[in-house]
Write a protein that holds these residues in place. Sequence first.
Motif, PDB file in Angstrom:
ATOM      1  N   THR B  10     -73.827  46.637  81.992  1.00 42.50           N
ATOM      2  CA  THR B  10     -75.104  46.383  81.336  1.00 42.50           C
ATOM      3  C   THR B  10     -75.465  47.530  80.416  1.00 42.50           C
ATOM      4  O   THR B  10     -75.888  47.334  79.289  1.00 42.50           O
ATOM      5  N   GLU B  14     -75.797  47.454  76.465  1.00 40.64           N
ATOM      6  CA  GLU B  14     -77.066  47.820  75.840  1.00 40.64           C
ATOM      7  C   GLU B  14     -76.850  48.889  74.789  1.00 40.64           C
ATOM      8  O   GLU B  14     -77.461  48.865  73.718  1.00 40.64           O
ATOM      9  N   LYS B  17     -75.521  47.304  71.800  1.00 40.86           N
ATOM     10  CA  LYS B  17     -76.562  46.589  71.057  1.00 40.86           C
ATOM     11  C   LYS B  17     -77.452  47.562  70.301  1.00 40.86           C
ATOM     12  O   LYS B  17     -77.858  47.309  69.174  1.00 40.86           O
ATOM     13  N   SER B 181     -86.970  49.734  76.507  1.00 42.64           N
ATOM     14  CA  SER B 181     -86.016  48.640  76.599  1.00 42.64           C
ATOM     15  C   SER B 181     -85.508  48.296  75.209  1.00 42.64           C
ATOM     16  O   SER B 181     -86.080  48.709  74.194  1.00 42.64           O
ATOM     17  N   LEU B 182     -84.448  47.552  75.206  1.00 46.82           N
ATOM     18  CA  LEU B 182     -83.875  47.143  73.943  1.00 46.82           C
ATOM     19  C   LEU B 182     -84.875  46.327  73.133  1.00 46.82           C
ATOM     20  O   LEU B 182     -84.970  46.443  71.918  1.00 46.82           O
TER      21      LEU B 182
END
Lengths: 217, 647
Positions: B10, B14, B17, B181-182
């Motif tokens: 994860t 992330e 990303k 957070s993203l």
Amino acid sequence: MNCEVCQLKELEVEHFEIREVLRCILHTILFHRALGLVRPKDVDLELFEITYVQCGDVELEKKIDEKIDQFIDRVEKHPNKKNQICLSFYEEKKQAVWFTNRVERLYWEQWYINLNVAQQPKSHSGKSHYSKVVVDPGESALEERSHRRAALEASLREVLFQIIKFVNEKKDHVPPIPNLEGVSFLYEITIPSSSDSAFGMDMFKRMLQTGHPTMLS
Amino acid sequence: MSMALYHGNTQSSEAAKMEQIITEFFAKSRQIILESRCPHVSSRNYSGEQMMSSPSPSSSSSSSSSIRGRDKWFNLALRDCPAAIESIDFWRQSNLEPMVVDIILVQRLSDWDPMSYSPRRDLVRNLSGKERFQNCWSSEDDEFGCDMKTEKIIERWVVQYESRKGGRDCSSGSKRSIAPSLHTLYKKSILLLRSLYAMVRLLPAYKLYRDLISSGQILTFNLAHRVSSFVEPFTHREESEMQQFEFTPVETFSGRLCLSVTYRSSLLDVSSEPSTPMTPQFIQDYVGSPMADPLKRLLSFPVPQGSPCSSPFGRRHSWSHDFYTPSPPSALPSPSPAYSDSRASISKPSSHCLPPRSLPRHLPETPQRHKNNTNLDAYWPSIFSPSPSTSPPAHLPSSHKSKALLRSESAPVSIPASKLGSTPLSNNNQILPRSPPLKVKRNSASKTQRSSGLVQTSTVDKLFSFGKYENKRCSGSSGVKLSSNSSPQKSFSRSSSKLSFQDDFDDSEFSGPFVVDDDDMADRGSRPGSFDQRGLIRDPLEPRGLFQVRKSQDAAVAALVHVLKRAPPLRQDISNSIDLSPSSSHVTLTNPTEERNEKSELRVQSAVISVASPKTTSAALEELRGYREMKDLLLRQKGMRSHTQAK
């Protein structure tokens, strides 16, 4: 959720300038809050050398124009010097109270646009009377006018900067972006009733209210 | 910060990303800035497009209604901006590099003199500059192909990703709780880009840009841009004149995304200049008043004192007509010079005969158009992830490249390794060939109508500066294949674009196909057409006695166009020169390389003149081959005969 409030710098406008100025400001704010997919549209003001950005949403444009009409009506009926228009963003929350479902508005941001509308008929006649006495009536009036126009343009620019700065500094309170196009957040444009004397008080009350959104409903 | 720093799937996804968000942020911010700063690149330049572009089906406007993949990034759909896309893959590879976008104000000096125009060495200089700066076609060269200009940086945008080195030390658990957070990261970068978008339009330089795009072309200033990865520091004086605005950085879990602008708060000296010089009343007096056409009218505005345009009041309309009408209503004056010019430029790109001022007019449009077609539609997807449309930060699991920030990995579609590994320079090389001068000109050749006006004027420049000497020179060097003086090709081949132009102006000459002889040329200066043009530039106010035919200028032009329209001699001539000179070609046939050379030369010429010509050429060669075989056969037979006789 905290509600951020932005009081925009007061602008000295003449009656005929209200529409352009309000359009420019409201659209600029909404462009910064239209976090869905937008295809921005540049709009050049006619009265000033300023280009602002719309988010290219026809519905939004219509709604803004309607509100501006209302505002102008209000200004004409109640020729207060100080006038305000408020753009609020909120989320809705359904709440079951006893046996009824209530929809609660949670305000997370409010923008106050403050206009000081010059008293048109009076000041105009006054001006022209004065300038008739002076040697060159047309020219001095023209000069004064362009001077005033330039000042307003500078102030309007300042207000736009103020919006950009505010948007930049305060990002944490903005809710997650719904998966929608264009203006993704709920918003409303209100024209707070205000009189010269109660202006400050009214604003204070509003701020109280926004601090406690539950009181609104 | 490489992917290896993060444990678990994860986190690494992330990180990937996040990398892509940052990369796209660089690209988008660059696009936002350039879109409203480079006049020739922006698609807001509607008038420019209409004026300069051919009705190409794949123009940017056609695609503007649909939302494409990269538009979805940051929910901000922008118009095509080729300049912004060009060199962005450099930052794709190393997003730790800052991206510095300088907006440069280029001002033409007021004592600018067309006579001192030097051939465009600038182009070369710009190319090398490009390698250094990751530049794209900057408008500075487009507009002023000479060195008589000043450059001043009026805005500097710095986009930077500041990596937090210490981030690794935190335990991943606690870090996660603090780190945004993203979604938050993405949301905040959207907000940042929104305010960038608005800000770009609020700064003073935007007004200059508006002036440029709204007023056609001729201003005393222009805007150029330079994108680089390093900062050339300002001098103290410059610094004192500039203001800074720092956008609030967007925090990520491994650093922060910073954006700032340093700008000149006052550009009054510049912006006031173009609007002062002249009042419109001047122009209204002209015959064929340019006031009728907004594009033409602009010509008169931004003229500096003593510039070539400011003096010739009486003749302005003939200029502006040529200058600004893509296909003039009368459509007459244009074709000829352009034809000859394009011919010249194609066969001899670096030729000094190529009028320097013909370039500026092509360059702003054609390379862009060119890019539109290739870069955007074909080239673009191969660099960028073609489907950021779906879900922006898609992730590739494998990590075969250890790029600092995994730029490439995060792209949904793997990018060819060669691209990944390539240095900025080689990247540039991929881009540069797309707009080499030759190609540009070739492109312009197909847009004769549009470019003709400019070409014409430049031709005129040349005309008076070189005169008949040039003519002789050019005709002397005009080609091996010219066997006779009477051949029309003399005036049309390669270097001698101005020759044809001069011929063109002489309507009385048209009984014969562009015969050029020296007596004629000596005469030429006093001919109505050329003289008129010359006077226009050099000293329009000086009274001349030879103007008796001036009124016939239009007639001359018309006649010229008429002749050119029919222009049969051209094609005939090429085939003639082949057909009529089998003997000379015969010789070259023995040498295969020469043959190829000649063939290609012929093709180059004929490409412009007619598509049919190459066929003729090869047919001729075939024929020659036949002759040769026949000859050989005869010789052999003769030899055999003599042999037998000797026996």
